[in-house]
Design a protein around this motif. Sequence first.
Motif, PDB file in Angstrom:
ATOM      1  N   LEU A   1       0.817  -1.219   0.000  1.00  0.00           N
ATOM      2  CA  LEU A   1       0.000   0.000   0.000  1.00  0.00           C
ATOM      3  C   LEU A   1       0.849   1.267   0.000  1.00  0.00           C
ATOM      4  O   LEU A   1       0.328   2.365   0.180  1.00  0.00           O
ATOM      5  CB  LEU A   1      -0.934   0.005   1.220  1.00  0.00           C
ATOM      6  CG  LEU A   1      -1.994  -1.095   1.247  1.00  0.00           C
ATOM      7  CD1 LEU A   1      -2.759  -1.048   2.564  1.00  0.00           C
ATOM      8  CD2 LEU A   1      -2.950  -0.966   0.075  1.00  0.00           C
TER       9      LEU A   1
ATOM     10  N   ASN B   1      -3.935   3.307  -2.235  1.00  0.00           N
ATOM     11  CA  ASN B   1      -4.900   2.239  -2.037  1.00  0.00           C
ATOM     12  C   ASN B   1      -4.844   1.204  -3.161  1.00  0.00           C
ATOM     13  O   ASN B   1      -4.692   1.538  -4.333  1.00  0.00           O
ATOM     14  CB  ASN B   1      -6.309   2.834  -1.958  1.00  0.00           C
ATOM     15  CG  ASN B   1      -7.362   1.776  -1.711  1.00  0.00           C
ATOM     16  OD1 ASN B   1      -7.241   0.980  -0.785  1.00  0.00           O
ATOM     17  ND2 ASN B   1      -8.387   1.745  -2.538  1.00  0.00           N
TER      18      ASN B   1
ATOM     19  N   GLU C   1      -8.504  -4.069   3.651  1.00  0.00           N
ATOM     20  CA  GLU C   1      -8.626  -2.606   3.733  1.00  0.00           C
ATOM     21  C   GLU C   1      -9.178  -2.152   5.080  1.00  0.00           C
ATOM     22  O   GLU C   1      -8.827  -1.100   5.586  1.00  0.00           O
ATOM     23  CB  GLU C   1      -9.543  -2.103   2.615  1.00  0.00           C
ATOM     24  CG  GLU C   1      -8.990  -2.327   1.215  1.00  0.00           C
ATOM     25  CD  GLU C   1     -10.039  -2.064   0.150  1.00  0.00           C
ATOM     26  OE1 GLU C   1      -9.901  -1.054  -0.569  1.00  0.00           O
ATOM     27  OE2 GLU C   1     -10.986  -2.861   0.045  1.00  0.00           O
TER      28      GLU C   1
ATOM     29  N   CYS D   1      -6.357  -9.155  -5.060  1.00  0.00           N
ATOM     30  CA  CYS D   1      -6.878  -7.791  -5.093  1.00  0.00           C
ATOM     31  C   CYS D   1      -7.631  -7.585  -6.400  1.00  0.00           C
ATOM     32  O   CYS D   1      -7.635  -8.444  -7.282  1.00  0.00           O
ATOM     33  CB  CYS D   1      -5.765  -6.750  -4.934  1.00  0.00           C
ATOM     34  SG  CYS D   1      -4.652  -6.636  -6.360  1.00  0.00           S
TER      35      CYS D   1
END
Length: 227
Positions: free
Chosen positions: A32, A36, A65, A145
Motif C-alpha cells: 500500500l 490504495n 482494507e 486484489c
Amino acid sequence: MAENLYRNPEPVPPASQLAVLPFLAAVDGYLLENGNVPGLRITMHRAVNREGDGYLQQVCAYLAETGVDGRGKVGRFFPVDDRIIGASYGNGQVWRTKHYPDLDALHAELRDAEKGDLHALPSSYLAIPFLGPQKQVVLILYADCHQLNFFADDERVNRIVAMSRGLCRLFDSLQKEPFPALRNFPLQKGEPITGKGGVYPVQEALPKIQPPSFSEVFSFNYEAAVA
C-alpha cells in the motif's frame, strides 16, 4: 470430508496466528506504499495433518482494507490442489496472475473456468510457498486484489519474496533458541487429500524466482508451552 472441514474450521493456536500477522502487516504496508489497492487481502496457509490426511489450513484472518477481516475463516481446510495455493503446493513455486492488456482479456480466458459474475472476482492473485529443509511446503502466503496486473510486476513479487526470506531466517533462529514459553510443536506429514483442483488458466508459475525456504523449520505449529 474436505467440504465439511471447509465449512467447519478447526482452531489454530493463537500463538501461530500472532507469529505471522505482524509479518503480513509489513507486507500489507509495502503493497500500500503508493496508495490504495482495491480489495487487497493477504493471509497465510500452512500444511497440516488431520487424522493422517494432509490439507492446507488458513492460519490467520485476512489483512484487508478494513484491518483484520474474516476471523470466522481462520482454520478452514483446503485440499492440497485447491486453485492457486494448490498449484504452489504442488510444485513448490511462486504463482501469480499473468499480465493482461485489459480486464476484458482476463475475463475472456476465465469464462470457461469460472461461472458467475467475473467482475466480483479478484483480478490479481499471488501465492508464495515457504519451503522446508526437505523442499516440502510449510507455509503459503496468499494475496489477491481487484487491481489488474498488480502481481504481474516482477519487482513487486521479488520484494515480497525477499521479505519472506527474512521471516524464514527469524524462525530458523527461534527454532534453535526458542522463547521460554513458546514452542513450534512438530506436525507429521499427512497423506495429501485432493479435491476438484482447478488452478485458473490465468495463473502462471514463476520458476525463475527462488521461493523462501527454512533450514530448520519442518512444519508450523507455534503454541504456548510450559517454561
